[in-house]
Design an enzyme around this catalytic site. Sequence first.
Site, PDB file in Angstrom:
ATOM      1  N   GLY A  86      26.952 -28.897 -16.199  1.00 19.66           N
ATOM      2  CA  GLY A  86      27.050 -29.404 -17.574  1.00 19.66           C
ATOM      3  C   GLY A  86      25.692 -29.795 -18.112  1.00 19.66           C
ATOM      4  O   GLY A  86      24.693 -29.820 -17.389  1.00 19.66           O
ATOM      5  N   LYS A 109      16.992 -30.465 -26.334  1.00 15.57           N
ATOM      6  CA  LYS A 109      16.851 -30.446 -24.872  1.00 15.57           C
ATOM      7  C   LYS A 109      15.869 -31.540 -24.479  1.00 15.57           C
ATOM      8  O   LYS A 109      14.754 -31.595 -25.009  1.00 15.57           O
ATOM      9  CB  LYS A 109      16.331 -29.069 -24.447  1.00 15.57           C
ATOM     10  CG  LYS A 109      16.346 -28.836 -22.951  1.00 15.57           C
ATOM     11  CD  LYS A 109      16.040 -27.367 -22.647  1.00 15.57           C
ATOM     12  CE  LYS A 109      15.802 -27.159 -21.163  1.00 15.57           C
ATOM     13  NZ  LYS A 109      15.421 -25.771 -20.868  1.00 15.57           N
ATOM     14  N   ASP A 121      17.271 -37.913 -15.250  1.00 20.21           N
ATOM     15  CA  ASP A 121      17.012 -38.899 -16.299  1.00 20.21           C
ATOM     16  C   ASP A 121      17.365 -38.394 -17.698  1.00 20.21           C
ATOM     17  O   ASP A 121      17.219 -39.119 -18.677  1.00 20.21           O
ATOM     18  CB  ASP A 121      15.538 -39.339 -16.264  1.00 20.21           C
ATOM     19  CG  ASP A 121      14.574 -38.172 -16.448  1.00 20.21           C
ATOM     20  OD1 ASP A 121      15.039 -37.034 -16.671  1.00 20.21           O
ATOM     21  OD2 ASP A 121      13.351 -38.398 -16.374  1.00 20.21           O
ATOM     22  N   ARG A 173      16.377 -26.164 -29.451  1.00 17.64           N
ATOM     23  CA  ARG A 173      16.604 -24.779 -29.058  1.00 17.64           C
ATOM     24  C   ARG A 173      17.721 -24.191 -29.915  1.00 17.64           C
ATOM     25  O   ARG A 173      18.722 -24.856 -30.185  1.00 17.64           O
ATOM     26  CB  ARG A 173      16.992 -24.784 -27.577  1.00 17.64           C
ATOM     27  CG  ARG A 173      17.307 -23.456 -26.990  1.00 17.64           C
ATOM     28  CD  ARG A 173      17.185 -23.501 -25.487  1.00 17.64           C
ATOM     29  NE  ARG A 173      18.349 -24.142 -24.856  1.00 17.64           N
ATOM     30  CZ  ARG A 173      18.498 -24.239 -23.536  1.00 17.64           C
ATOM     31  NH1 ARG A 173      17.563 -23.773 -22.722  1.00 17.64           N
ATOM     32  NH2 ARG A 173      19.554 -24.820 -23.017  1.00 17.64           N
ATOM     33  N   ASP A 245      24.808 -20.339 -14.287  1.00 18.67           N
ATOM     34  CA  ASP A 245      24.785 -21.270 -15.424  1.00 18.67           C
ATOM     35  C   ASP A 245      23.628 -20.955 -16.367  1.00 18.67           C
ATOM     36  O   ASP A 245      23.543 -21.526 -17.451  1.00 18.67           O
ATOM     37  CB  ASP A 245      24.707 -22.728 -14.948  1.00 18.67           C
ATOM     38  CG  ASP A 245      23.559 -22.966 -13.987  1.00 18.67           C
ATOM     39  OD1 ASP A 245      23.510 -22.289 -12.947  1.00 18.67           O
ATOM     40  OD2 ASP A 245      22.706 -23.816 -14.286  1.00 18.67           O
ATOM     41  N   ASN A 246      22.742 -20.061 -15.951  1.00 18.39           N
ATOM     42  CA  ASN A 246      21.648 -19.635 -16.830  1.00 18.39           C
ATOM     43  C   ASN A 246      21.830 -18.184 -17.267  1.00 18.39           C
ATOM     44  O   ASN A 246      20.876 -17.527 -17.649  1.00 18.39           O
ATOM     45  CB  ASN A 246      20.301 -19.800 -16.120  1.00 18.39           C
ATOM     46  CG  ASN A 246      19.976 -21.271 -15.867  1.00 18.39           C
ATOM     47  OD1 ASN A 246      20.477 -22.150 -16.567  1.00 18.39           O
ATOM     48  ND2 ASN A 246      19.153 -21.537 -14.867  1.00 18.39           N
ATOM     49  N   ASP A 255      16.858 -20.589 -20.712  1.00 21.00           N
ATOM     50  CA  ASP A 255      16.318 -21.494 -19.693  1.00 21.00           C
ATOM     51  C   ASP A 255      14.997 -21.013 -19.104  1.00 21.00           C
ATOM     52  O   ASP A 255      14.948 -20.444 -18.013  1.00 21.00           O
ATOM     53  CB  ASP A 255      17.343 -21.759 -18.586  1.00 21.00           C
ATOM     54  CG  ASP A 255      17.966 -23.129 -18.801  1.00 21.00           C
ATOM     55  OD1 ASP A 255      17.837 -23.658 -19.913  1.00 21.00           O
ATOM     56  OD2 ASP A 255      18.563 -23.685 -17.860  1.00 21.00           O
TER      57      ASP A 255
HETATM   58  P1  AMP Z   1      18.407 -25.928 -15.089  1.00 19.18           P
HETATM   59  O1  AMP Z   1      17.725 -25.742 -13.769  1.00 19.18           O
HETATM   60  O2  AMP Z   1      17.493 -26.420 -16.171  1.00 19.18           O
HETATM   61  O3  AMP Z   1      19.227 -24.758 -15.492  1.00 19.18           O
HETATM   62  O4  AMP Z   1      19.409 -27.139 -14.862  1.00 19.18           O
HETATM   63  C1  AMP Z   1      20.435 -27.148 -13.907  1.00 19.18           C
HETATM   64  C2  AMP Z   1      21.303 -28.369 -14.119  1.00 19.18           C
HETATM   65  O5  AMP Z   1      20.544 -29.571 -13.915  1.00 19.18           O
HETATM   66  C3  AMP Z   1      21.904 -28.502 -15.512  1.00 19.18           C
HETATM   67  O6  AMP Z   1      23.173 -29.078 -15.372  1.00 19.18           O
HETATM   68  C4  AMP Z   1      20.960 -29.449 -16.190  1.00 19.18           C
HETATM   69  O7  AMP Z   1      21.540 -30.121 -17.274  1.00 19.18           O
HETATM   70  C5  AMP Z   1      20.611 -30.399 -15.062  1.00 19.18           C
HETATM   71  N1  AMP Z   1      19.306 -31.051 -15.278  1.00 19.18           N
HETATM   72  C6  AMP Z   1      18.103 -30.476 -15.209  1.00 19.18           C
HETATM   73  N2  AMP Z   1      17.128 -31.387 -15.455  1.00 19.18           N
HETATM   74  C7  AMP Z   1      17.740 -32.566 -15.685  1.00 19.18           C
HETATM   75  C8  AMP Z   1      17.281 -33.888 -15.996  1.00 19.18           C
HETATM   76  N3  AMP Z   1      15.985 -34.177 -16.133  1.00 19.18           N
HETATM   77  N4  AMP Z   1      18.208 -34.840 -16.179  1.00 19.18           N
HETATM   78  C9  AMP Z   1      19.520 -34.555 -16.051  1.00 19.18           C
HETATM   79  N5  AMP Z   1      20.013 -33.358 -15.749  1.00 19.18           N
HETATM   80  C10 AMP Z   1      19.142 -32.359 -15.572  1.00 19.18           C
HETATM   81 MG    MG Z   2      20.204 -24.240 -17.122  1.00 13.49          MG
END
Ligand code: AMP
Ligand code: MG
Length: 473
Positions: A86, A109, A121, A173, A245-246, A255
Amino acid sequence: MTLHIPFDNSYALLPPQFYTRIDPKPVRTPRLLRFNTALADELGITPGPEAELTEVFSGNRIPDGAAPLAQAYAGHQFGGFNPGLGDGRANLLGEVVDINGHRCDIQLKGAGPTPYSRMGDGRAWMGPVLREYVVSEAMHALGVPTTRALAAVATGEPIYREQGALPGAVLTRVAASHIRVGTFQYFAARRDTDALRALCDHVLQRHYPQADGPDGLLREVAQRQAELVARWLSVGFIHGVMNTDNTTISGETIDYGPCAFLDAYHPQTVFSSIDSQGRYAYDNQINVITWNLAQFATSLLPLMPDQEAAVASFTETVHAVPGIAEAEWLRLFGAKIGLADPSEPDRILINDLLALMAEGRADFTNTFRNLARPEARDQFLDPARFDPWQIRWQARVAQEADWQARMDAANPAFIPRNHRIEQMITAAVADDLAPFHRLLDVLSRPYQDQPEACDLMRPPAPSEAVQQTYCGT
Ligand code: AMP
Ligand code: MG
């Protein structure tokens, strides 16, 4: 004039288990770094004064008509399934219908924690925000389907990462939608077939009105994603974190975390610090998208009345993916060497060039851009190794009309090179945004010769080369 965003939200009307309604968390002292006026015009957004843009695109003020929410989704990360991901740091303000009649999401974002933040965070630091801004806009100018960047705002708050305290930022975004393979997996994993059906109907209506049911949806997404990955390969792009998820349903690149463009060509290139197995290496991307589409097919199965027939038909669709991608690859790489209608023997010609480039550590972008120029052979460690290939190619391309123009339109002069991005981020952290604005300007015309920007065409010196990229979380 005051800022006006003509919101027309549809995702927020889906059942409550699709998302959590939550506002962005306000930040201390926001400062606008960049606003994409051309994109705003396309979206039908009336930009207001800078102070207002800063407030809205930092998340400090909710604009009229927005219905902020964090989306629920799941996903296979490096092959392992996580049923509950999520938006952990993203906030969907809502949607607009652009001047061409296309529906678009507007998402912040780095807008603060959500129920999906887990240990995170909810924030982003300025580096990955500016990186995504530059690379996504460059991809758009290169002709690759992608999410776009509407705004970047510094938050005035520190973000704590391994490197220490870093300046925080929020990216706005824009996407055709943020619905992913992982969104389908979320409901499939919960055996919530009603939600799965609602999602499928929403997506069909929104992205593929011509498609018929889950079967047709799978075929459309497979086609778009196969073509997308072929486009990545044609510009030397490595996504770096092709988790389900990406992987969007719209077929847009999403992403920009540890992504990078090739400098010297090697098919097994990996930049991402966390991709120790090379799962998302340059030349594994067709395999991975096929695997991701198999996961998508699996998540659609509960919607099919006859399981056995559905498995047979879905299997056929997924098995066709490498063929679609390879056909598109041949078309795109054919154009890169000047051919309008490349055939299978031309594939051998192209692959022979790539093998020479790998062996000779030739720069991917500069070799193709200069193929007809004397500079081409200088790209190779041993220039003489290139000469026999060039003679073969000249004989082949001599049969083509307009090959030079075709090549200039298929081979960018400018890509967002990793070392330039890193230098741009270092400058921005020291309050110098000039390299950021310059990169965006030059990369908005990647197929044009721009002699004043020839420094941005050069591959990195050994001391400048970036060995690893990071997710930026
Ligand atoms: P991503 O690698 O950016 O595709 O993120 C994978 C998952 O980690 C997604 O559910 C993001 O919302 C969550 N996520 C990534 N960075 C953060 C962050 N700094 N704080 C909270 N959730 C994060
Ligand atoms: Mg992602």
